[in-house]
Motif scaffolding. Structure first.
Motif, mmCIF file in Angstrom:
data_model
loop_
_atom_site.group_PDB
_atom_site.id
_atom_site.type_symbol
_atom_site.label_atom_id
_atom_site.label_comp_id
_atom_site.label_asym_id
_atom_site.label_seq_id
_atom_site.Cartn_x
_atom_site.Cartn_y
_atom_site.Cartn_z
ATOM 1 N N ALA A 63 -25.080 4.499 4.101
ATOM 2 C CA ALA A 63 -25.928 3.509 3.438
ATOM 3 C C ALA A 63 -26.596 4.117 2.211
ATOM 4 C CB ALA A 63 -26.970 2.975 4.401
ATOM 5 N N VAL A 64 -26.920 5.403 2.275
ATOM 6 C CA VAL A 64 -27.576 6.067 1.156
ATOM 7 C C VAL A 64 -26.537 6.452 0.092
ATOM 8 C CG1 VAL A 64 -28.923 8.086 0.483
ATOM 9 C CG2 VAL A 64 -29.399 6.943 2.643
ATOM 10 N N ASN A 65 -25.381 6.948 0.528
ATOM 11 C CA ASN A 65 -24.328 7.377 -0.390
ATOM 12 C C ASN A 65 -23.076 6.530 -0.139
ATOM 13 O OD1 ASN A 65 -22.717 8.710 -2.180
ATOM 14 N ND2 ASN A 65 -22.694 10.659 -1.087
ATOM 15 N N PRO A 66 -22.892 5.435 -0.894
ATOM 16 C CA PRO A 66 -21.736 4.565 -0.638
ATOM 17 C C PRO A 66 -20.407 5.196 -1.057
ATOM 18 C CG PRO A 66 -22.960 3.787 -2.536
ATOM 19 C CD PRO A 66 -23.736 4.934 -1.953
ATOM 20 N N GLN A 67 -20.446 6.252 -1.848
ATOM 21 C CA GLN A 67 -19.215 6.902 -2.288
ATOM 22 C C GLN A 67 -18.705 7.793 -1.160
ATOM 23 O OE1 GLN A 67 -19.759 9.352 -5.692
ATOM 24 N NE2 GLN A 67 -17.589 9.537 -6.135
ATOM 25 N N GLN A 68 -17.481 7.536 -0.674
ATOM 26 C CA GLN A 68 -16.952 8.258 0.478
ATOM 27 C C GLN A 68 -15.870 9.266 0.097
ATOM 28 O OE1 GLN A 68 -18.028 8.097 3.637
ATOM 29 N NE2 GLN A 68 -19.638 6.728 2.954
ATOM 30 N N GLY A 69 -15.697 9.599 -1.177
ATOM 31 C CA GLY A 69 -14.656 10.530 -1.611
ATOM 32 C C GLY A 69 -15.075 11.978 -1.380
ATOM 33 N N ARG A 70 -14.260 12.880 -1.872
ATOM 34 C CA ARG A 70 -14.532 14.311 -1.739
ATOM 35 C C ARG A 70 -15.588 14.719 -2.765
ATOM 36 N NH1 ARG A 70 -9.540 18.164 -2.037
ATOM 37 N NH2 ARG A 70 -9.153 17.133 -0.080
ATOM 38 N N HIS A 71 -16.521 15.507 -2.341
ATOM 39 C CA HIS A 71 -17.594 15.957 -3.219
ATOM 40 C C HIS A 71 -17.355 17.400 -3.624
ATOM 41 C CE1 HIS A 71 -19.706 12.281 -2.346
ATOM 42 N NE2 HIS A 71 -19.531 12.488 -1.051
ATOM 43 N N ARG A 72 -18.087 17.856 -4.605
ATOM 44 C CA ARG A 72 -17.912 19.221 -5.090
ATOM 45 C C ARG A 72 -18.143 20.268 -4.017
ATOM 46 N NH1 ARG A 72 -21.233 19.176 -10.732
ATOM 47 N NH2 ARG A 72 -20.352 17.263 -11.483
ATOM 48 N N GLY A 73 -19.063 20.045 -3.146
ATOM 49 C CA GLY A 73 -19.422 21.034 -2.139
ATOM 50 C C GLY A 73 -18.528 21.040 -0.910
ATOM 51 N N THR A 74 -17.710 20.023 -0.740
ATOM 52 C CA THR A 74 -16.871 19.970 0.462
ATOM 53 C C THR A 74 -15.759 21.000 0.394
ATOM 54 O OG1 THR A 74 -15.904 18.040 -0.594
ATOM 55 C CG2 THR A 74 -17.131 17.670 1.418
ATOM 56 N N HIS A 75 -15.423 21.522 1.553
ATOM 57 C CA HIS A 75 -14.391 22.548 1.662
ATOM 58 C C HIS A 75 -13.024 21.887 1.635
ATOM 59 C CE1 HIS A 75 -12.623 26.352 2.675
ATOM 60 N NE2 HIS A 75 -12.014 25.825 3.719
ATOM 61 N N ARG A 76 -12.092 22.471 0.874
ATOM 62 C CA ARG A 76 -10.741 21.926 0.794
ATOM 63 C C ARG A 76 -9.915 22.362 1.993
ATOM 64 N NH1 ARG A 76 -8.247 20.727 -4.562
ATOM 65 N NH2 ARG A 76 -9.978 20.163 -5.858
ATOM 66 N N ASP A 77 -8.916 21.572 2.291
ATOM 67 C CA ASP A 77 -8.001 21.876 3.376
ATOM 68 C C ASP A 77 -7.024 22.949 2.900
ATOM 69 O OD1 ASP A 77 -6.506 21.797 5.677
ATOM 70 O OD2 ASP A 77 -5.355 20.040 5.054
ATOM 71 N N PRO A 78 -6.993 24.137 3.520
ATOM 72 C CA PRO A 78 -6.090 25.196 3.036
ATOM 73 C C PRO A 78 -4.614 24.842 3.210
ATOM 74 C CG PRO A 78 -7.225 25.900 5.036
ATOM 75 C CD PRO A 78 -7.816 24.586 4.632
ATOM 76 N N LEU A 79 -4.284 24.073 4.228
ATOM 77 C CA LEU A 79 -2.897 23.677 4.436
ATOM 78 C C LEU A 79 -2.425 22.758 3.308
ATOM 79 C CD1 LEU A 79 -0.397 23.806 6.226
ATOM 80 C CD2 LEU A 79 -1.300 21.838 7.472
ATOM 81 N N GLY A 80 -3.278 21.870 2.878
ATOM 82 C CA GLY A 80 -2.937 20.987 1.763
ATOM 83 C C GLY A 80 -2.702 21.764 0.480
ATOM 84 N N THR A 81 -3.512 22.785 0.252
ATOM 85 C CA THR A 81 -3.343 23.620 -0.933
ATOM 86 C C THR A 81 -2.030 24.388 -0.869
ATOM 87 O OG1 THR A 81 -5.746 23.863 -1.079
ATOM 88 C CG2 THR A 81 -4.420 25.433 -2.319
ATOM 89 N N VAL A 82 -1.698 24.929 0.290
ATOM 90 C CA VAL A 82 -0.447 25.677 0.456
ATOM 91 C C VAL A 82 0.750 24.759 0.235
ATOM 92 C CG1 VAL A 82 0.991 26.876 2.153
ATOM 93 C CG2 VAL A 82 -1.430 27.438 1.949
ATOM 94 N N LEU A 83 0.704 23.558 0.786
ATOM 95 C CA LEU A 83 1.812 22.620 0.607
ATOM 96 C C LEU A 83 1.956 22.192 -0.851
ATOM 97 C CD1 LEU A 83 1.450 20.388 3.789
ATOM 98 C CD2 LEU A 83 3.169 22.148 3.323
ATOM 99 N N THR A 84 0.850 22.027 -1.557
ATOM 100 C CA THR A 84 0.903 21.676 -2.969
ATOM 101 C C THR A 84 1.523 22.798 -3.784
ATOM 102 O OG1 THR A 84 -1.065 20.297 -2.709
ATOM 103 C CG2 THR A 84 -0.491 20.964 -4.943
ATOM 104 N N VAL A 85 1.163 24.036 -3.485
ATOM 105 C CA VAL A 85 1.731 25.181 -4.188
ATOM 106 C C VAL A 85 3.227 25.290 -3.900
ATOM 107 C CG1 VAL A 85 1.717 27.710 -4.298
ATOM 108 C CG2 VAL A 85 -0.434 26.459 -4.349
ATOM 109 N N LEU A 86 3.630 25.107 -2.649
ATOM 110 C CA LEU A 86 5.055 25.157 -2.309
ATOM 111 C C LEU A 86 5.835 24.034 -2.992
ATOM 112 C CD1 LEU A 86 4.997 26.077 1.481
ATOM 113 C CD2 LEU A 86 5.776 27.491 -0.424
ATOM 114 N N TRP A 87 5.245 22.867 -3.091
ATOM 115 C CA TRP A 87 5.866 21.737 -3.766
ATOM 116 C C TRP A 87 6.096 22.071 -5.239
ATOM 117 C CZ3 TRP A 87 3.892 18.370 -7.562
ATOM 118 C CH2 TRP A 87 4.631 17.208 -7.780
ATOM 119 N N GLY A 88 5.085 22.635 -5.881
ATOM 120 C CA GLY A 88 5.216 23.010 -7.290
ATOM 121 C C GLY A 88 6.239 24.112 -7.494
ATOM 122 N N LEU A 89 6.233 25.131 -6.638
ATOM 123 C CA LEU A 89 7.204 26.213 -6.752
ATOM 124 C C LEU A 89 8.627 25.713 -6.505
ATOM 125 C CD1 LEU A 89 5.331 29.175 -5.020
ATOM 126 C CD2 LEU A 89 5.824 28.884 -7.456
#
Length: 68
Positions: free
Chosen positions: A4-30
């Motif tokens: 109710a206070v913060n209607p924005q439900q996206g990822r914020h600067r302080g939230t920790h990223r998923d390491p598996l998602g980062t690894v898959l993105t790097v493998l996709w690019g490579l």
């Protein structure tokens, strides 16, 4: 923060990223880079081979049989 206070439900600067998602993105690019490199190498090899190993005109077969 509450929804109710913060209607924005996206990822914020302080939230920790998923390491598996980062690894898959790097493998996709490579994978894309490796695919482009292999296709470029194959194309370069194919184009270079046409000029180096072409048969001289005297060795080619005639288009039609002789009438003799």
């Amino acid at each position: 923060m509450d929804a109710a206070v913060n209607p924005q439900q996206g990822r914020h600067r302080g939230t920790h990223r998923d390491p598996l998602g980062t690894v898959l993105t790097v493998l996709w690019g490579l994978g894309h880079i490796a695919t482009l490199a292999l296709l470029g190498t194959a194309a370069q090899h194919q184009l270079g081979a046409e000029h180096q190993f072409a048969a001289p005109p005297t060795r080619t077969l005639p288009d039609r049989e002789s009438t003799a």
